[in-house]
Design an enzyme around this catalytic site. Structure first.
Site, short mmCIF file in Angstrom:
data_model
loop_
_atom_site.label_atom_id
_atom_site.label_comp_id
_atom_site.label_asym_id
_atom_site.label_seq_id
_atom_site.Cartn_x
_atom_site.Cartn_y
_atom_site.Cartn_z
N LYS A 1 0.85 -1.19 0.00
CA LYS A 1 0.00 0.00 0.00
C LYS A 1 0.89 1.24 0.00
CE LYS A 1 -3.87 1.96 2.69
NZ LYS A 1 -4.72 1.75 3.89
N SER B 1 -9.54 2.24 2.89
CA SER B 1 -8.53 2.87 2.07
C SER B 1 -7.57 1.87 1.40
CB SER B 1 -7.69 3.83 2.93
OG SER B 1 -7.00 3.14 3.96
N SER C 1 -10.47 -0.10 6.99
CA SER C 1 -9.76 0.03 5.73
C SER C 1 -9.12 -1.26 5.22
CB SER C 1 -8.67 1.10 5.84
OG SER C 1 -9.26 2.38 5.94
#
Length: 475
Positions: free
Chosen positions: A68, A143, A167
């Site tokens: 990420k 996210s 997330s």
């Protein structure tokens, strides 16, 4: 190796092939690079270019891996979905990334995220929208949306994720992947701030199988030096819990949204199916949830989440030489920044008092139950644009309340309390034709029971043969 053969295996399976000499790390990485080239143009999951990196000699030596974009892999994008930090790259590995590298993974690049991880949809002015491999008109959640997209599409079997309000679990719910948020302090926080005043964030990975999540939990676990938080070490390695008999569990089930929004029919079907499955597996199932005021909880969650924005954005301005404004931040982020600047110390003390009541309520609930199951979302994956922070004209409070009520009612509580929770891809919706997750929650520090129950579900109703249309599983 054909791409479809590569995608047919989880990380554990790929490492077994390498061990037997049936493939090599270089061949696996070549497959992943081909999959990125094939799928990124339509799904838009990459933050920057892909390139094969060096790998270590741990248990996942040479496994293709994507981080990420906010996780701090040296030399890779650290843009956090924001024009304020566009072109920023990490100068060094974070401790979380260092642990993953010690496990042997081969970094290929970074995945997309919404601005500063604030939003439940991976859409940003910087990157555009990351699209769901099941339906390009829908989001992958946020996210950790880019990471969930690449795992769902078969690009890599595992990708790094993090969870401050859902997330990991939200994107897993949207994409039909397995997303575990570990107990607070099971995995380190960020190694520096220990989560700040409100330690909501947990770091882990998104996977397609329960056993991969367990295996990575084994190599990632351990709080950072000097941590304010701790959790008991497991009695045995986490992979040994996968497939282990959980015994007859006392399971509480929440079948409706605590914020009174009606569940989407597919989410209702999924939680009803989970309750029946648990009963069929011999567990005791009864209606039950922690005794708390969910509306008050969500009202406290927003100021706690936003309180760090002024300090964080000021630090990024100093780092990049750019100024926060309409050319560098999403309109909703600017409104959130204005809102955060109005918060006072008493506001934060009030929020913390609400959180303490919530922690007590959940711990009290687990005096009578071994596990708690809820929907993972109020609805399946939202449409692109539904929660776009650049498109909404709402105020930040109204936007947040809509996010909680229409989509993410079930996940933030467990960031507040620190209990382990996972979205399990138990169902595929007949109405939406999208994946639907069910959330499992267990006692603080009891990932063992969660993994046993999740793997029991996986064996009884396997999801690994459900593949999105935009993927390499059939190519």
């Amino acid at each position: 190796m054909k791409l479809s053969e590569y995608a047919a295996h989880d990380a554990t399976g790929l490492m077994e092939l390498v061990k037997r000499g049936e493939t090599s790390p270089a061949e696996l990485q070549q497959c992943a690079m081909q999959a990125i080239a094939q799928l990124n143009p339509s799904l838009n999951f990459m933050s920057g270019p892909a390139a094969v990196g060096e790998h270590g000699s741990g248990p996942f030596a040479g496994l293709p891996f994507l981080f990420k974009e906010s996780h701090g892999c040296k030399g890779q994008p650290m843009m956090q979905g924001s024009r304020l930090t566009a072109d920023l790259s990490a100068s060094a590995d974070s401790e979380f990334v260092a642990r993953l590298k010690r496990a042997g993974v081969a970094p290929l690049g970074a995945t997309t995220a919404p601005e500063f991880g604030l939003y439940c949809s991976t859409e940003s002015t910087l990157h555009g929208a990351t699209r769901n491999p099941w339906n390009l008109g829908h989001s992958v959640g946020g996210s950790s949306g880019g990471s969930s997209a690449v795992v769902a599409a078969g690009v890599v079997p595992v990708a790094s994720s993090s969870d401050s309000g859902g997330s990991i679990r939200g994107p897993a719910h949207c994409t039909g992947t397995f997303g575990l948020k570990p107990s607070r302090a099971r995995n380190l926080l960020d190694g520096k701030t220990d989560g700040g005043l409100f330690p909501f964030i947990s770091y882990h990975v998104t996977t397609r199988s329960v056993r991969d999540s367990a295996a990575f939990l084994d190599v990632l676990q351990g709080a950072s030096l000097g941590s304010r938080y701790s959790v008991a070490r497991p009695d045995r390695p986490f992979p040994q819990e996968v497939g282990a008999d959980p015994g007859k569990l006392r399971i509480g089930i929440l079948r409706s949204s605590p914020l009174l929004t009606r569940l989407h029919p597919d989410c209702q079907t999924a939680i009803d199916m989970a309750g029946k499955l648990c009963a069929d597996l011999g567990h005791s199932v009864e209606e039950g949830s922690p005794d708390l005021d969910w509306k008050v909880l969500m009202g406290a969650f927003l100021p706690a989440m936003m309180s760090v924005l002024p300090h964080s954005i000021a630090a990024l301005e100093s780092l990049t030489g750019r100024t926060a404004g309409v050319d560098t931040l999403e309109p909703m982020t600017l409104r959130a920044l204005d809102y955060a600047r109005t918060l006072t110390v008493p506001d934060l003390f009030k929020a913390d008092a609400v959180f303490q009541i919530a922690r007590q309520a959940v711990d009290r609930f687990f005096l009578d139950f071994d596990a708690w199951i809820t929907p993972a979302g109020v609805s399946p994956a939202p449409r692109i644009g539904e929660f776009d922070p650049a498109a909404s004209k709402e105020g930040v409070i109204e936007y947040a309340h809509r996010t909680f009520a229409d989509y993410a009612a079930f996940t933030p509580l467990l960031n507040v309390t620190g209990h382990p929770a996972a979205s399990v891809p138990l169902h595929h919706g007949a109405v939406s034709d999208l994946p639907v997750g069910v959330q499992i929650v267990t006692r603080l520090g009891d990932e063992a029971t969660l993994l046993r129950l999740a793997s029991q579900w996986e064996a009884a109703m396997p999801w690994r043969n459900r593949h999105p249309s935009h993927s390499i599983f059939k190519g």
